[in-house]
Design a protein around this motif. Structure first.
Motif, short mmCIF file in Angstrom:
data_model
loop_
_atom_site.label_atom_id
_atom_site.label_comp_id
_atom_site.label_asym_id
_atom_site.label_seq_id
_atom_site.Cartn_x
_atom_site.Cartn_y
_atom_site.Cartn_z
N THR A 49 -5.84 -16.75 -7.23
CA THR A 49 -6.02 -17.10 -8.63
C THR A 49 -4.91 -16.46 -9.43
OG1 THR A 49 -7.63 -17.30 -10.44
CG2 THR A 49 -7.49 -15.16 -9.35
N TRP A 50 -4.78 -16.83 -10.70
CA TRP A 50 -3.71 -16.27 -11.51
C TRP A 50 -4.18 -16.02 -12.94
CZ3 TRP A 50 -2.55 -19.29 -15.70
CH2 TRP A 50 -2.92 -20.64 -15.63
N PHE A 51 -3.48 -15.11 -13.62
CA PHE A 51 -3.80 -14.75 -15.01
C PHE A 51 -2.52 -14.68 -15.83
CE2 PHE A 51 -7.38 -13.07 -12.67
CZ PHE A 51 -8.46 -13.24 -13.52
N GLU A 52 -2.68 -14.88 -17.15
CA GLU A 52 -1.59 -14.59 -18.09
C GLU A 52 -2.12 -13.74 -19.24
OE1 GLU A 52 0.06 -18.40 -19.11
OE2 GLU A 52 1.18 -18.53 -17.24
N THR A 53 -3.39 -13.31 -19.11
CA THR A 53 -4.02 -12.51 -20.16
C THR A 53 -4.82 -11.37 -19.53
OG1 THR A 53 -5.96 -13.93 -20.14
CG2 THR A 53 -4.25 -14.45 -21.75
N ASN A 54 -5.26 -10.43 -20.39
CA ASN A 54 -6.10 -9.34 -19.92
C ASN A 54 -7.44 -9.89 -19.46
OD1 ASN A 54 -4.06 -7.72 -20.87
ND2 ASN A 54 -5.19 -6.96 -22.66
N ASP A 55 -8.10 -9.12 -18.58
CA ASP A 55 -9.47 -9.47 -18.17
C ASP A 55 -10.24 -8.16 -18.03
OD1 ASP A 55 -11.81 -10.35 -17.14
OD2 ASP A 55 -10.91 -11.70 -15.68
N SER A 56 -11.22 -7.96 -18.90
CA SER A 56 -11.96 -6.69 -18.91
C SER A 56 -13.12 -6.67 -17.93
CB SER A 56 -12.50 -6.43 -20.32
OG SER A 56 -13.44 -7.43 -20.68
N LEU A 57 -13.44 -7.85 -17.36
CA LEU A 57 -14.63 -7.93 -16.50
C LEU A 57 -14.43 -9.03 -15.46
CD1 LEU A 57 -17.59 -6.97 -16.12
CD2 LEU A 57 -18.26 -8.80 -17.70
N TYR A 58 -14.19 -8.63 -14.21
CA TYR A 58 -13.92 -9.63 -13.16
C TYR A 58 -15.16 -10.43 -12.77
CZ TYR A 58 -9.14 -8.15 -12.03
OH TYR A 58 -7.80 -7.91 -12.05
N SER A 59 -16.34 -9.86 -12.99
CA SER A 59 -17.55 -10.59 -12.63
C SER A 59 -17.56 -11.94 -13.33
CB SER A 59 -18.79 -9.79 -13.06
OG SER A 59 -18.81 -8.53 -12.43
N GLY A 60 -17.81 -12.99 -12.56
CA GLY A 60 -17.82 -14.33 -13.13
C GLY A 60 -16.54 -15.09 -12.90
#
Ligand SMILES: [Ca+2]
Ligand SMILES: [Ca+2]
Length: 120
Positions: A49-60
């Motif tokens: 998977t990939w991101f371009e933003t913060n993620d405070s909670l990986y659950s979900g």
């Protein structure tokens, strides 16, 4: 365009392998520019998977194979111009590890423990 990027990545890999030690020459999913790419298994394999933003909670959040990314990340490719910091707990807490821009690692320091990430 995708082929060109793969070729460029391979050339870059030949040049920079000594520095980053983990250029994914034949990753099952190519990490493209501006993305922070997470993989379920080592050496940029398994779920992706990939991101371009913060993620405070990986659950979900899930890899492309449907598995939750929480406590499963094992390798990372950072094709973004920013550095990113990973945390073993949600809300940017716990032990952390930083990946520099345009580098990759075949095996993260806290295997199967990360639960959030944000830019440095
Ligand atoms: Ca894993
Ligand atoms: Ca965790």
């Amino acid at each position: 365009m995708r082929k060109g990027m793969v070729a460029a990545a391979m050339v870059a890999g030949l040049v920079s392998t000594a520095l980053v030690g983990a250029a994914p020459a034949f990753a099952n999913q190519v990490c493209i520019d501006n993305d922070l790419c997470l993989y379920e298994d080592g050496r940029m394999s398994g779920g992706y998977t990939w991101f371009e933003t913060n993620d405070s909670l990986y659950s979900g959040n899930s890899f492309d194979n449907g598995h939750s990314i929480n406590d499963r990340v094992s390798s990372v490719s950072n094709m973004d111009h920013r550095c990113w910091r990973f945390y073993t707990d949600s809300l940017y807490r716990g032990s952390s590890w930083t990946i520099q821009p345009y580098t990759a690692t075949n095996q993260v320091p806290h295997n199967d423990q990360y639960s959030s990430h944000k830019t440095c």
